[in-house]
Scaffold this motif. Structure first.
Motif, PDB file in Angstrom:
ATOM      1  N   THR A 196       0.650  -1.108   0.016  1.00 52.24           N
ATOM      2  CA  THR A 196      -0.009   0.047   0.007  1.00 52.24           C
ATOM      3  C   THR A 196       0.841   1.263  -0.102  1.00 52.24           C
ATOM      4  OG1 THR A 196      -1.798  -1.208   1.267  1.00 52.24           O
ATOM      5  CG2 THR A 196      -1.731   1.208   1.239  1.00 52.24           C
ATOM      6  N   VAL A 197       0.862   2.141  -1.062  1.00 47.40           N
ATOM      7  CA  VAL A 197       1.638   3.178  -1.319  1.00 47.40           C
ATOM      8  C   VAL A 197       0.939   4.374  -1.547  1.00 47.40           C
ATOM      9  CG1 VAL A 197       3.902   4.035  -2.443  1.00 47.40           C
ATOM     10  CG2 VAL A 197       3.337   1.649  -2.285  1.00 47.40           C
ATOM     11  N   ARG A 198       1.211   5.337  -0.674  1.00 47.52           N
ATOM     12  CA  ARG A 198       0.550   6.751  -0.867  1.00 47.52           C
ATOM     13  C   ARG A 198       1.530   7.513  -1.884  1.00 47.52           C
ATOM     14  NH1 ARG A 198      -0.596   8.690   4.291  1.00 47.52           N
ATOM     15  NH2 ARG A 198      -2.562   7.988   3.921  1.00 47.52           N
ATOM     16  N   CYS A 199       1.040   7.764  -3.032  1.00 49.68           N
ATOM     17  CA  CYS A 199       1.893   8.438  -4.241  1.00 49.68           C
ATOM     18  C   CYS A 199       0.629   8.575  -5.365  1.00 49.68           C
ATOM     19  CB  CYS A 199       3.010   8.010  -4.526  1.00 49.68           C
ATOM     20  SG  CYS A 199       2.556   5.969  -5.192  1.00 49.68           S
ATOM     21  N   GLU A 200       1.261   9.432  -6.492  1.00 53.37           N
ATOM     22  CA  GLU A 200       0.734   9.442  -7.628  1.00 53.37           C
ATOM     23  C   GLU A 200       0.694   7.920  -8.523  1.00 53.37           C
ATOM     24  OE1 GLU A 200       0.360  10.191 -11.781  1.00 53.37           O
ATOM     25  OE2 GLU A 200       2.555   9.985 -10.890  1.00 53.37           O
ATOM     26  N   LYS A 201      -0.352   7.641  -9.079  1.00 53.26           N
ATOM     27  CA  LYS A 201      -0.419   6.306  -9.796  1.00 53.26           C
ATOM     28  C   LYS A 201       0.405   6.435 -10.809  1.00 53.26           C
ATOM     29  CE  LYS A 201      -3.944   3.212 -11.421  1.00 53.26           C
ATOM     30  NZ  LYS A 201      -5.170   2.912 -12.105  1.00 53.26           N
ATOM     31  N   HIS A 202       0.660   7.297 -11.674  1.00 59.20           N
ATOM     32  CA  HIS A 202       1.436   7.277 -12.920  1.00 59.20           C
ATOM     33  C   HIS A 202       3.123   6.997 -12.427  1.00 59.20           C
ATOM     34  CE1 HIS A 202       2.725   7.695 -16.981  1.00 59.20           C
ATOM     35  NE2 HIS A 202       3.950   8.655 -16.338  1.00 59.20           N
ATOM     36  N   GLY A 203       3.479   7.610 -11.501  1.00 60.38           N
ATOM     37  CA  GLY A 203       4.797   7.664 -11.010  1.00 60.38           C
ATOM     38  C   GLY A 203       5.243   6.193 -10.386  1.00 60.38           C
ATOM     39  N   LEU A 204       4.009   5.737  -9.788  1.00 58.06           N
ATOM     40  CA  LEU A 204       4.073   4.079  -9.233  1.00 58.06           C
ATOM     41  C   LEU A 204       4.193   3.217 -10.133  1.00 58.06           C
ATOM     42  CD1 LEU A 204       4.056   2.304  -6.844  1.00 58.06           C
ATOM     43  CD2 LEU A 204       1.782   2.663  -6.504  1.00 58.06           C
ATOM     44  N   HIS A 205       3.314   3.315 -11.185  1.00 58.97           N
ATOM     45  CA  HIS A 205       3.229   2.414 -12.378  1.00 58.97           C
ATOM     46  C   HIS A 205       4.564   2.073 -13.040  1.00 58.97           C
ATOM     47  CE1 HIS A 205       2.396   0.903 -16.633  1.00 58.97           C
ATOM     48  NE2 HIS A 205       1.397   0.284 -15.920  1.00 58.97           N
ATOM     49  N   GLN A 206       5.238   3.537 -13.401  1.00 61.41           N
ATOM     50  CA  GLN A 206       6.541   3.486 -14.158  1.00 61.41           C
ATOM     51  C   GLN A 206       7.721   3.019 -13.232  1.00 61.41           C
ATOM     52  OE1 GLN A 206       6.568   4.741 -17.204  1.00 61.41           O
ATOM     53  NE2 GLN A 206       8.739   3.835 -17.383  1.00 61.41           N
ATOM     54  N   LEU A 207       7.832   3.190 -11.908  1.00 61.93           N
ATOM     55  CA  LEU A 207       8.598   2.538 -11.084  1.00 61.93           C
ATOM     56  C   LEU A 207       8.660   0.918 -11.243  1.00 61.93           C
ATOM     57  CD1 LEU A 207       9.722   3.572  -7.523  1.00 61.93           C
ATOM     58  CD2 LEU A 207       9.149   1.388  -8.052  1.00 61.93           C
ATOM     59  N   LEU A 208       7.448   0.488 -10.996  1.00 66.71           N
ATOM     60  CA  LEU A 208       7.305  -0.768 -11.106  1.00 66.71           C
ATOM     61  C   LEU A 208       7.494  -1.456 -12.366  1.00 66.71           C
ATOM     62  CD1 LEU A 208       3.784  -1.047  -8.886  1.00 66.71           C
ATOM     63  CD2 LEU A 208       6.216  -1.565  -8.168  1.00 66.71           C
ATOM     64  N   LYS A 209       7.291  -0.642 -13.299  1.00 65.64           N
ATOM     65  CA  LYS A 209       7.425  -1.452 -14.645  1.00 65.64           C
ATOM     66  C   LYS A 209       8.862  -1.421 -14.961  1.00 65.64           C
ATOM     67  CE  LYS A 209       6.619  -0.131 -19.613  1.00 65.64           C
ATOM     68  NZ  LYS A 209       6.005   0.621 -20.482  1.00 65.64           N
ATOM     69  N   ASP A 210       9.805  -0.419 -14.488  1.00 65.35           N
ATOM     70  CA  ASP A 210      11.272  -0.536 -14.494  1.00 65.35           C
ATOM     71  C   ASP A 210      12.113  -1.441 -13.448  1.00 65.35           C
ATOM     72  OD1 ASP A 210      10.732   1.395 -16.307  1.00 65.35           O
ATOM     73  OD2 ASP A 210      11.332   3.233 -15.179  1.00 65.35           O
ATOM     74  N   THR A 211      11.395  -1.989 -12.602  1.00 65.47           N
ATOM     75  CA  THR A 211      11.964  -2.765 -11.683  1.00 65.47           C
ATOM     76  C   THR A 211      11.863  -4.006 -12.132  1.00 65.47           C
ATOM     77  OG1 THR A 211      11.021  -1.263  -9.839  1.00 65.47           O
ATOM     78  CG2 THR A 211      11.760  -3.553  -9.300  1.00 65.47           C
ATOM     79  N   SER A 212      13.380  -4.751 -12.049  1.00 57.26           N
ATOM     80  CA  SER A 212      13.765  -6.257 -12.601  1.00 57.26           C
ATOM     81  C   SER A 212      13.199  -7.076 -11.632  1.00 57.26           C
ATOM     82  CB  SER A 212      15.136  -6.246 -13.076  1.00 57.26           C
ATOM     83  OG  SER A 212      15.903  -6.013 -11.763  1.00 57.26           O
ATOM     84  N   GLY A 213      13.066  -8.265 -12.092  1.00 58.88           N
ATOM     85  CA  GLY A 213      12.442  -9.204 -11.048  1.00 58.88           C
ATOM     86  C   GLY A 213      10.863  -9.286 -10.803  1.00 58.88           C
ATOM     87  N   ILE A 214      10.075  -8.416 -11.312  1.00 55.06           N
ATOM     88  CA  ILE A 214       8.734  -8.208 -11.232  1.00 55.06           C
ATOM     89  C   ILE A 214       8.354  -8.958 -12.570  1.00 55.06           C
ATOM     90  CG2 ILE A 214       6.797  -6.924 -11.086  1.00 55.06           C
ATOM     91  CD1 ILE A 214       8.179  -4.894  -9.404  1.00 55.06           C
ATOM     92  N   THR A 215       7.421 -10.052 -12.439  1.00 49.55           N
ATOM     93  CA  THR A 215       6.851 -10.555 -13.537  1.00 49.55           C
ATOM     94  C   THR A 215       5.430  -9.908 -14.017  1.00 49.55           C
ATOM     95  OG1 THR A 215       5.697 -12.186 -12.293  1.00 49.55           O
ATOM     96  CG2 THR A 215       7.966 -12.864 -13.356  1.00 49.55           C
TER      97      THR A 215
END
Length: 324
Positions: A231-250
């Motif tokens: 659960t993260v308090r932040c702006e959705k677009h930035g969170l989406h980009q962070l997760l998209k760029d993180t290796s190890g996430i399928t």
């Protein structure tokens, strides 16, 4: 000790057991796991010679269950789901009767009965009528009958059904004790029973063997579906980009959270990857407030549900009244 090859049992057009093959080795506790109606009881009834297969082969210590039935049965002690006890007998009378049926040698019969009673903890109630015993003690009497003569293989069909939590623990400890001198096979549709005591698990679905391994290895088969919840308090677009760029996430999914201004995230990771520390620092560096983080791994329950998700669980009955 037990070899089962291409075992089939048909009732009309229904296959209670469908081309089942497996081996049971000496000195372990084996668990048959499956929903009601999966074929567990039918398989056990065939192994013990109670019913004949439609086709296939079963060998007990090298003895064919059909061609050399008496020798095969001498290797097995069996406790059906409903213990075959006579309520009007005392415990000692019943076990003496069972010893006679098993043709135990007269000279050693009394000592063998006493040993079975001591191992199952029923010595103190040996003079009581079985009908006056608790469910737990009646189950113990059934176990004493099964181990009379101390056969090499003990087969138990749903041994914890109807017991309260204290009685389940007692029977569980008794089964572990039996495994010190016997190979034990037990069936259940209750995951906690099987995972708590079995060295090897065979999962049956629609009469077929869909998995066979240790509890640990069965769980590791699906480790690729480990998950991480945030659960993260932040702006959705930035969170989406962070997760998209993180290796190890399928894969990941971002949902609205009940927390104001926050998002719930479900992340699927590679089985051996632990992303908690990496994500913590990445979120902190971007001033994204992490309110919750929880990691979960695949359990035996997940494996069971995955392998049997299409199983019909109505608990149909076969011709002898037991579940298929």
């Amino acid at each position: 000790m037990i070899e089962v090859n291409h075992l089939v049992k048909r009732y009309g057009s229904n296959h209670a057991v469908d081309d089942l093959s497996f081996r049971v080795e000496r000195g372990q506790i084996y668990g048959f796991l499956g929903p009601n109606g999966a074929g567990k009881s039918t398989t056990m009834n065939i192994l013990t010679g109670y019913i004949a297969p439609s086709s296939g082969e079963v060998k007990i210590n090298g003895h064919d269950i059909l061609e050399d039935a008496e020798a095969a049965r001498k290797c097995i002690g069996y406790l059906p789901e409903i213990p075959p006890i006579y309520p009007e007998m005392t415990v000692l009378e019943y076990l003496t009767f069972a010893a006679e049926l098993k043709r135990l040698p007269g000279k050693s019969r009394e000592a063998l009965i006493l040993e079975a009673m001591e191992l199952t903890g029923v010595v103190e109630v040996q003079r009581r009528l079985i009908k006056n015993l608790s469910k737990g003690f009646r189950q113990r009497v059934g176990l004493a009958q099964a181990i009379l003569g101390f056969p090499e293989i003990i087969i138990l069909d749903e041994p914890m059904v109807g017991l309260d939590p204290k009685q389940i623990i007692e029977v569980r400890e008794l089964i572990k004790k039996l495994s010190e001198k016997h190979t034990v096979i037990l069936s259940s549709h209750i995951l906690s029973e099987i995972s708590a005591i079995c060295d090897h698990i065979m999962i049956i679905s629609h009469g077929k063997l869909v998995a066979s391994d240790t509890p640990e290895r069965l769980t590791s088969l699906m480790k690729g579906s480990a998950s991480l919840e945030l659960t993260v308090r932040c702006e959705k677009h930035g969170l989406h980009q962070l997760l998209k760029d993180t290796s190890g996430i399928t894969s990941f999914e971002i949902l609205d959270s009940p927390e104001q201004g926050a998002h719930d995230v479900l992340i699927k990771t590679e089985g051996t990857t632990d992303l908690r520390e990496k994500l913590f620092y990445e979120l902190a560096s971007r001033k994204m407030a992490l309110l919750r983080m929880q990691q979960s791994h695949v359990s035996l329950e997940d494996v069971f549900l995955e392998l049997t998700e299409n199983e019909e669980t109505e608990g149909e009955e076969n011709e002898d009244g037991s579940d298929l």
